[in-house]
Design a protein around this motif. Structure first.
Motif, short mmCIF file in Angstrom:
data_model
loop_
_atom_site.label_atom_id
_atom_site.label_comp_id
_atom_site.label_asym_id
_atom_site.label_seq_id
_atom_site.Cartn_x
_atom_site.Cartn_y
_atom_site.Cartn_z
N ILE A 12 13.34 63.32 39.21
CA ILE A 12 14.80 63.13 39.07
C ILE A 12 15.58 64.43 39.29
CG2 ILE A 12 14.83 61.02 37.67
CD1 ILE A 12 15.26 62.87 35.19
N HIS A 46 10.41 57.96 35.06
CA HIS A 46 11.68 57.73 35.77
C HIS A 46 11.54 56.86 37.02
CE1 HIS A 46 13.59 60.38 32.95
NE2 HIS A 46 12.65 61.27 33.18
N HIS A 49 14.60 55.18 38.73
CA HIS A 49 15.84 55.81 38.23
C HIS A 49 16.54 56.62 39.32
CE1 HIS A 49 14.43 55.85 33.73
NE2 HIS A 49 14.39 54.66 34.28
N HIS A 52 18.91 62.94 38.37
CA HIS A 52 19.63 63.52 37.23
C HIS A 52 21.09 63.83 37.66
CE1 HIS A 52 20.70 66.53 34.20
NE2 HIS A 52 19.60 66.19 33.53
N GLY A 71 13.61 57.21 41.79
CA GLY A 71 12.36 57.71 41.22
C GLY A 71 11.16 56.83 41.54
#
Ligand code: 4NP
Length: 154
Positions: A12, A46, A49, A52, A71
Motif C-alpha cells: 500500500i 491489504h 485495498h 495508503h 493491493g
C-alpha cells in the motif's frame, strides 16, 4: 512483453508508489507496449485495498496516475511470469525467495542496489516520510528503466 514486479511488505505504500512512478516513465518513453508493470506485497493484510493516503497524495502532487493500484499478495507463479522482481528492502528479498520457493536468482533484487544508495527503501508506513521515499523511488525507477533497456535491447 517484459514484466516488472515491485514488491514490499503491505503493497500500500512503497511498491504501488514504484509501480505508478515506473509506469509514468515507461509511458513517457513510449514503451508501454513492451514493458508491463505490477506490484504486490509479501503480507496479506491489504489484499484489494487502495494505496495508503500518503502514497496517493504524493503521486497526485507530482501528477502521476494512481489508476489500477490495488493491493495483492505475491504468489509462486509470479516467479515464472515476471522478468524483474524487485524488493524494496532486504526483508522483502528474503520473503520473496522463500514465498516463491527460489534461492538467490538474479531476477530478484533489492531496488536501491541499482543506485549509489544501495540501501533499503525506508517504509513511510512507519517513518511517515512519503517525500523521502518518493525521491528514492524516483531515482530507483530511472536506474531500473536504464537497466531494462540495456538488457532487453529496447
Ligand atoms: P509498505 O508499508 O510495505 O510500503 O506497503 C506497509 C504497509 C502496511 C503495513 C506494513 C508496511 N502493515 O503492517 O499493515
Amino acid at each position: 512483453m517484459i514484466r516488472v514486479l515491485f514488491v514490499c511488505l503491505g503493497n500500500i505504500c512503497r511498491s504501488p508508489m514504484a509501480e505508478a512512478v515506473f509506469k509514468e516513465l515507461v509511458n513517457k518513453d513510449h514503451l508501454s507496449e513492451k514493458i508491463a508493470v505490477e506490484s504486490a506485497g509479501t503480507g496479506d493484510w491489504h489484499i484489494g485495498h487502495d494505496p495508503h493516503p500518503g502514497t496517493l497524495k504524493i503521486l497526485k502532487k507530482h501528477d502521476i496516475s494512481a489508476e489500477g493500484l490495488k493491493g495483492r499478495q505475491i504468489r509462486p507463479e509470479d516467479f515464472e511470469r515476471f522478468d524483474y522482481i524487485i524488493g524494496m528492502d532486504k526483508n522483502n528479498i528474503a520473503d520473496i525467495r522463500s514465498m516463491l520457493g527460489q534461492p538467490a536468482h538474479p531476477k530478484i533484487f533489492r531496488f536501491l542496489d541499482l543506485t549509489h544508495h544501495a540501501k533499503d527503501v525506508p517504509d513511510p508506513y512507519f517513518t511517515g516520510d512519503f517525500l523521502e521515499t518518493y525521491e528514492l523511488v524516483t531515482e530507483g525507477c530511472a536506474a531500473l528503466l536504464q537497466k531494462v533497456k540495456e538488457e532487453q535491447f529496447i
